[in-house]
Enzyme design. Structure first.
Site, PDB file in Angstrom:
ATOM      1  N   GLY A   1     -11.027  -9.991   5.297  1.00  0.00           N
ATOM      2  CA  GLY A   1     -10.469  -8.685   4.953  1.00  0.00           C
ATOM      3  C   GLY A   1     -10.664  -8.410   3.476  1.00  0.00           C
ATOM      4  O   GLY A   1     -10.757  -9.339   2.669  1.00  0.00           O
TER       5      GLY A   1
ATOM      6  N   GLN B   1      -9.518  -4.274  -4.696  1.00  0.00           N
ATOM      7  CA  GLN B   1     -10.098  -5.567  -5.078  1.00  0.00           C
ATOM      8  C   GLN B   1     -11.502  -5.426  -5.673  1.00  0.00           C
ATOM      9  O   GLN B   1     -11.976  -6.325  -6.344  1.00  0.00           O
ATOM     10  CB  GLN B   1     -10.162  -6.516  -3.871  1.00  0.00           C
ATOM     11  CG  GLN B   1      -8.780  -6.944  -3.392  1.00  0.00           C
ATOM     12  CD  GLN B   1      -8.897  -7.879  -2.207  1.00  0.00           C
ATOM     13  OE1 GLN B   1      -8.993  -7.439  -1.074  1.00  0.00           O
ATOM     14  NE2 GLN B   1      -8.909  -9.177  -2.470  1.00  0.00           N
TER      15      GLN B   1
ATOM     16  N   CYS C   1      -6.694 -15.203  -0.276  1.00  0.00           N
ATOM     17  CA  CYS C   1      -7.077 -13.869  -0.748  1.00  0.00           C
ATOM     18  C   CYS C   1      -8.350 -14.005  -1.571  1.00  0.00           C
ATOM     19  O   CYS C   1      -8.444 -14.931  -2.390  1.00  0.00           O
ATOM     20  CB  CYS C   1      -5.951 -13.288  -1.599  1.00  0.00           C
ATOM     21  SG  CYS C   1      -6.316 -11.647  -2.262  1.00  0.00           S
ATOM     22  N   LEU C   2      -9.305 -13.104  -1.366  1.00  0.00           N
ATOM     23  CA  LEU C   2     -10.557 -13.190  -2.128  1.00  0.00           C
ATOM     24  C   LEU C   2     -10.317 -12.974  -3.625  1.00  0.00           C
ATOM     25  O   LEU C   2     -11.155 -13.358  -4.437  1.00  0.00           O
ATOM     26  CB  LEU C   2     -11.579 -12.179  -1.599  1.00  0.00           C
ATOM     27  CG  LEU C   2     -12.100 -12.460  -0.178  1.00  0.00           C
ATOM     28  CD1 LEU C   2     -13.064 -11.369   0.265  1.00  0.00           C
ATOM     29  CD2 LEU C   2     -12.759 -13.830  -0.086  1.00  0.00           C
TER      30      LEU C   2
ATOM     31  N   HIS D   1      -1.696  -7.825   5.066  1.00  0.00           N
ATOM     32  CA  HIS D   1      -2.129  -8.337   3.757  1.00  0.00           C
ATOM     33  C   HIS D   1      -2.936  -7.271   3.015  1.00  0.00           C
ATOM     34  O   HIS D   1      -2.690  -7.009   1.837  1.00  0.00           O
ATOM     35  CB  HIS D   1      -2.966  -9.617   4.002  1.00  0.00           C
ATOM     36  CG  HIS D   1      -3.589 -10.213   2.793  1.00  0.00           C
ATOM     37  ND1 HIS D   1      -3.269 -11.474   2.329  1.00  0.00           N
ATOM     38  CD2 HIS D   1      -4.536  -9.737   1.937  1.00  0.00           C
ATOM     39  CE1 HIS D   1      -3.987 -11.733   1.239  1.00  0.00           C
ATOM     40  NE2 HIS D   1      -4.762 -10.700   0.984  1.00  0.00           N
ATOM     41  N   GLU D   2      -3.890  -6.634   3.716  1.00  0.00           N
ATOM     42  CA  GLU D   2      -4.742  -5.629   3.053  1.00  0.00           C
ATOM     43  C   GLU D   2      -3.955  -4.361   2.738  1.00  0.00           C
ATOM     44  O   GLU D   2      -4.186  -3.726   1.703  1.00  0.00           O
ATOM     45  CB  GLU D   2      -5.975  -5.300   3.900  1.00  0.00           C
ATOM     46  CG  GLU D   2      -6.865  -6.482   4.296  1.00  0.00           C
ATOM     47  CD  GLU D   2      -7.231  -7.411   3.157  1.00  0.00           C
ATOM     48  OE1 GLU D   2      -7.273  -6.981   1.988  1.00  0.00           O
ATOM     49  OE2 GLU D   2      -7.445  -8.612   3.429  1.00  0.00           O
TER      50      GLU D   2
ATOM     51  N   HIS E   1      -2.257  -4.729  -0.503  1.00  0.00           N
ATOM     52  CA  HIS E   1      -3.140  -4.505  -1.664  1.00  0.00           C
ATOM     53  C   HIS E   1      -3.139  -3.023  -2.058  1.00  0.00           C
ATOM     54  O   HIS E   1      -3.232  -2.690  -3.237  1.00  0.00           O
ATOM     55  CB  HIS E   1      -4.583  -4.909  -1.328  1.00  0.00           C
ATOM     56  CG  HIS E   1      -4.892  -6.361  -1.543  1.00  0.00           C
ATOM     57  ND1 HIS E   1      -4.793  -6.989  -2.760  1.00  0.00           N
ATOM     58  CD2 HIS E   1      -5.339  -7.317  -0.677  1.00  0.00           C
ATOM     59  CE1 HIS E   1      -5.152  -8.265  -2.650  1.00  0.00           C
ATOM     60  NE2 HIS E   1      -5.488  -8.496  -1.385  1.00  0.00           N
TER      61      HIS E   1
HETATM   62 NI    NI Z   1      -6.178 -10.246  -0.502  1.00  0.00          NI
END
Ligand code: NI
Length: 173
Positions: free
Chosen positions: A45, A50, A92-93, A134-135, A138
């Site tokens: 995701g 991000q 998380c990226l 989660h997304e 963000h």
């Molecule tokens: Ni994340």
């Protein structure tokens, strides 16, 4: 085009993203880039903030864990129902190499626009339900470490500071 993923903490990751007013080719290019960026980083995701874009757009692909699912791009996603509770070790990226248990709803129903501008409603479970929450966080300037203890968060903050310093050093050579 693969875009650069911002590393937490970053002021942009703390901001609330704006709703998308128009679904057009510029937005579809952003979505394409987000998929390429997510796949190249082996994530499931990614949210637009991000990659430094403060618009309410997320992409998801949980097929590694849920073969029956498919790649999804959600514009202006809104979670309209939540059921149950579950705990999952999230990563998380924007926080590479870290993962911590986070409690989330087990099943969520999300309403969104697809890349053609059509309204969709999807009931999600398993990893997809976690990824949608989660997304969506963000888009409101929240990363998963806000859901864990302050002590763990500060340790992760220190490691990310070191990671960023080493990346900057490499870039300077
Ligand atoms: Ni994340």
């Amino acid at each position: 085009m693969v875009r650069e993923i911002l590393i937490w903490p970053d002021p942009i990751l703390k901001q609330k993203a704006r709703p998308v007013a128009q679904v057009d080719d510029t937005l579809r290019t952003l979505i394409q880039d987000m998929f390429e960026t997510m796949y190249s980083a082996e994530g499931v995701g990614l949210a637009a903030p991000q990659v430094g874009v403060l618009q309410r757009v997320i992409v998801l692909d949980t097929r590694p864990r849920q073969p029956e699912s498919k790649p999804l791009a959600m514009i202006n996603p809104e979670i309209i129902a939540m059921e149950g509770k579950t705990v999952y070790a999230e990563g998380c990226l924007s926080i590479p190499g870290e993962s911590e248990d986070v409690e989330r709803a087990e099943v969520v129903t999300v309403k969104y626009l697809d890349p053609e501008g059509q309204e969709q409603t999807l009931r999600c479970d398993g990893l997809l339900a976690i990824a949608v929450q989660h997304e969506s966080d963000h888009l409101d300037g929240i990363v998963f470490v806000e859901h864990i203890s302050g002590l763990k968060r500060e340790l992760i903050r220190k490691r990310m500071k070191r990671l960023k310093a080493s990346r900057e050093q490499r870039a300077a050579l």
